[in-house]
Design a protein around this motif. Structure first.
Motif, short mmCIF file in Angstrom:
data_model
loop_
_atom_site.label_atom_id
_atom_site.label_comp_id
_atom_site.label_asym_id
_atom_site.label_seq_id
_atom_site.Cartn_x
_atom_site.Cartn_y
_atom_site.Cartn_z
N PRO A 7 0.81 -1.24 0.00
CA PRO A 7 0.00 0.00 0.00
C PRO A 7 0.84 1.28 0.00
CG PRO A 7 0.07 -0.92 2.21
CD PRO A 7 0.79 -1.90 1.32
N LEU A 8 1.47 1.59 -1.11
CA LEU A 8 2.32 2.77 -1.18
C LEU A 8 1.54 4.09 -1.16
CD1 LEU A 8 5.08 1.71 -3.74
CD2 LEU A 8 5.28 1.94 -1.26
N GLU A 21 13.63 11.25 3.53
CA GLU A 21 14.27 12.09 2.52
C GLU A 21 14.85 13.36 3.13
OE1 GLU A 21 14.63 11.45 -0.98
OE2 GLU A 21 14.18 9.50 -0.07
N ILE A 22 14.11 13.94 4.06
CA ILE A 22 14.51 15.24 4.61
C ILE A 22 15.58 15.11 5.68
CG2 ILE A 22 13.68 17.21 5.96
CD1 ILE A 22 10.92 16.74 4.49
N HIS A 23 15.35 14.22 6.64
CA HIS A 23 16.23 14.16 7.81
C HIS A 23 17.37 13.15 7.70
CE1 HIS A 23 13.63 16.86 9.98
NE2 HIS A 23 12.60 16.04 9.91
N PHE A 24 17.27 12.20 6.78
CA PHE A 24 18.26 11.13 6.73
C PHE A 24 18.85 10.94 5.34
CE2 PHE A 24 15.12 10.25 10.05
CZ PHE A 24 15.94 10.28 11.16
N GLY A 25 18.84 12.00 4.56
CA GLY A 25 19.48 11.95 3.25
C GLY A 25 18.93 10.89 2.33
N GLY A 26 17.67 10.49 2.54
CA GLY A 26 17.06 9.48 1.69
C GLY A 26 17.58 8.09 1.93
N GLN A 27 18.25 7.85 3.06
CA GLN A 27 18.89 6.56 3.33
C GLN A 27 18.18 5.83 4.48
OE1 GLN A 27 21.52 5.40 1.41
NE2 GLN A 27 21.07 7.25 0.21
N PHE A 28 17.63 4.67 4.19
CA PHE A 28 16.98 3.88 5.24
C PHE A 28 17.95 3.43 6.34
CE2 PHE A 28 13.20 2.90 2.45
CZ PHE A 28 12.27 3.44 3.32
N PRO A 29 19.18 3.02 6.01
CA PRO A 29 20.09 2.59 7.08
C PRO A 29 20.32 3.67 8.14
CG PRO A 29 20.94 1.88 4.97
CD PRO A 29 19.78 2.78 4.67
N GLN A 53 10.37 -2.70 6.77
CA GLN A 53 9.58 -3.29 5.70
C GLN A 53 9.68 -2.45 4.43
OE1 GLN A 53 5.46 -3.86 6.75
NE2 GLN A 53 5.18 -5.51 5.27
N LEU A 54 9.62 -1.13 4.60
CA LEU A 54 9.77 -0.24 3.44
C LEU A 54 11.15 -0.37 2.83
CD1 LEU A 54 7.94 2.95 4.75
CD2 LEU A 54 7.27 1.55 2.79
N GLN A 55 12.14 -0.56 3.65
CA GLN A 55 13.50 -0.76 3.15
C GLN A 55 13.57 -2.00 2.25
OE1 GLN A 55 16.49 -1.98 6.01
NE2 GLN A 55 18.06 -0.73 4.99
N GLN A 56 12.88 -3.07 2.68
CA GLN A 56 12.86 -4.31 1.89
C GLN A 56 12.11 -4.12 0.57
OE1 GLN A 56 11.30 -7.49 4.31
NE2 GLN A 56 12.68 -7.03 6.02
N VAL A 57 10.99 -3.40 0.66
CA VAL A 57 10.22 -3.14 -0.56
C VAL A 57 11.06 -2.36 -1.56
CG1 VAL A 57 8.23 -1.89 -1.50
CG2 VAL A 57 7.98 -3.24 0.59
N GLU A 58 11.74 -1.34 -1.08
CA GLU A 58 12.58 -0.52 -1.97
C GLU A 58 13.68 -1.36 -2.61
OE1 GLU A 58 13.70 3.86 -1.42
OE2 GLU A 58 15.41 2.79 -0.56
N LYS A 59 14.27 -2.25 -1.82
CA LYS A 59 15.34 -3.09 -2.33
C LYS A 59 14.82 -4.02 -3.42
CE LYS A 59 19.07 -6.11 -0.74
NZ LYS A 59 19.69 -6.78 0.45
N LYS A 60 13.63 -4.58 -3.21
CA LYS A 60 13.06 -5.50 -4.21
C LYS A 60 12.65 -4.77 -5.48
CE LYS A 60 11.54 -9.27 -1.25
NZ LYS A 60 10.42 -10.19 -0.89
N GLY A 62 14.04 -2.04 -6.54
CA GLY A 62 15.25 -1.54 -7.16
C GLY A 62 15.19 -0.08 -7.54
N GLN A 63 14.33 0.67 -6.88
CA GLN A 63 14.26 2.11 -7.13
C GLN A 63 13.78 2.85 -5.89
OE1 GLN A 63 11.18 3.24 -10.01
NE2 GLN A 63 10.34 1.18 -9.88
N ASN A 64 14.07 4.14 -5.83
CA ASN A 64 13.74 4.96 -4.68
C ASN A 64 12.22 5.05 -4.52
OD1 ASN A 64 13.22 7.12 -2.89
ND2 ASN A 64 15.18 8.08 -3.40
N LEU A 65 11.71 4.61 -3.36
CA LEU A 65 10.27 4.62 -3.14
C LEU A 65 9.70 6.04 -3.15
CD1 LEU A 65 9.61 1.93 -0.37
CD2 LEU A 65 9.08 1.82 -2.80
N ALA A 66 10.50 6.99 -2.72
CA ALA A 66 10.02 8.37 -2.70
C ALA A 66 9.67 8.84 -4.11
CB ALA A 66 11.07 9.28 -2.08
N ALA A 67 10.50 8.45 -5.06
CA ALA A 67 10.27 8.84 -6.46
C ALA A 67 9.03 8.15 -7.02
CB ALA A 67 11.49 8.50 -7.31
N VAL A 68 8.73 6.96 -6.51
CA VAL A 68 7.60 6.18 -7.01
C VAL A 68 6.28 6.63 -6.38
CG1 VAL A 68 6.57 3.87 -7.08
CG2 VAL A 68 9.03 4.15 -7.46
N ALA A 69 6.31 6.90 -5.05
CA ALA A 69 5.07 7.06 -4.30
C ALA A 69 4.64 8.50 -4.05
CB ALA A 69 5.19 6.33 -2.95
#
Length: 298
Positions: A7-8, A21-29, A53-60, A62-69
């Motif tokens: 459910p994006l 994106e704002i506070h962590f440079g777009g990095q889930f780690p 979970q979102l980190q796993q979805v993004e990895k599967k 293969g693209q930035n979820l922010a750009a998609v959602a």
């Protein structure tokens, strides 16, 4: 995990992505490490499980979820927040005397300390000189948003500074915070007005007496409860609720009643207590009238 049906479009997921994106440079780690350690900017409504979970979805995907959602307006919010981050960060480049106060404000906004005692003390030491910058901070609507620098807490810290400094130039801005949705910030603003003392009291009395009656009269009555032990305040509010038409206006009349606790004149106290048996007094007002009258028996 069914990535295709994930459910994006969920609002909380969008908030997590914007927060990242704002506070962590777009990095889930970076975000996950921060949430594991429990930093100041942790949003309680964002669970670590959901972030992972979102980190796993993004990895599967293969693209930035922010750009998609994320939508165009959400992307614009990210741009604005990053722009403020950049502007604050630039203050630390080539520090100068001219940047001194602005840097102190930046320290207050960007601090990761849960109790930023040193940052507050540094600002309070500037006294009157830094008051305009503090006023500008509490009037900056963006900084109440946890997506922006300071995680939405900077205005509250600025109010604490204004309370310590007690400069009357802040009265109007503090007054305008009364009635906001955040009760915590409102209470801080009320304490800051109280700390300003006589100028704030005179300012509030003028507003509570103003005609026609508007939301500002109600705000002033709320603030005057913090001055309730002052006989002038108590007498002013008492004279207002003597008017049967004013007693019908709630919650204004309840605030006025509570501000009458400092009545010292015996005749006024007797008149106040007679309002309990007055047929024109609304029943909703009676508990507050009784409460105030009972304080005089102690």
């Amino acid at each position: 995990m069914d990535v295709e049906n994930f459910p994006l479009n969920d609002e909380t997921i969008h908030q997590i992505l914007m927060h990242r994106e704002i506070h962590f440079g777009g990095q889930f780690p970076f975000m996950i490490e921060y949430y594991e350690e429990g930093g100041k900017g942790v949003q309680r409504e964002f669970s670590l499980d959901m972030i992972r979970q979102l980190q796993q979805v993004e990895k599967k995907l293969g693209q930035n979820l922010a750009a998609v959602a994320l939508s165009g307006p959400e992307a614009e919010t990210i741009r604005q927040a990053k722009e403020i981050y950049d502007r604050l960060s630039s203050l630390y480049e080539n520090p100068s005397k001219e940047k001194h106060e602005a840097t102190l404000i930046a320290d207050l906004i960007l601090t990761e300390n849960e109790d930023p005692h040193s940052e507050i003390e540094a600002i309070v030491n500037e006294q009157a000189d830094i008051v305009p910058a503090l006023i500008q901070l509490i009037r900056s609507e963006e900084l109440y948003n946890p997506l922006f620098p300071g995680y939405g807490e900077a205005p509250h810290l600025a109010i604490q500074c204004l309370e310590r400094i007690g400069d009357e130039r802040a009265m109007l801005s503090l007054f305008e915070m009364i009635g906001r949705n955040d009760v915590f910030e409102e209470e801080s603003a009320l304490r800051a007005l109280q700390a300003i003392g006589e100028p704030a009291k005179d300012f509030l009395i003028k507003i509570v007496n103003s005609q026609p009656i508007t939301e500002d009269n109600e705000r002033a009555a709320i603030a005057l409860i913090h001055f309730k032990n002052d006989p002038i305040v108590a007498s002013t509010c008492f004279q207002l609720i003597l008017n049967p038409e004013t007693r019908k206006i709630t919650p204004l009349s309840t605030y006025l009643a509570l501000a009458c606790e400092g009545l010292e004149n015996r005749d006024e106290r007797e008149q106040f207590q007679k309002l309990l048996s007055d047929p024109t007094t609304p029943s909703i007002l009676e508990p507050d009238l009784k409460h105030v009258a009972n304080t005089w028996k102690k």
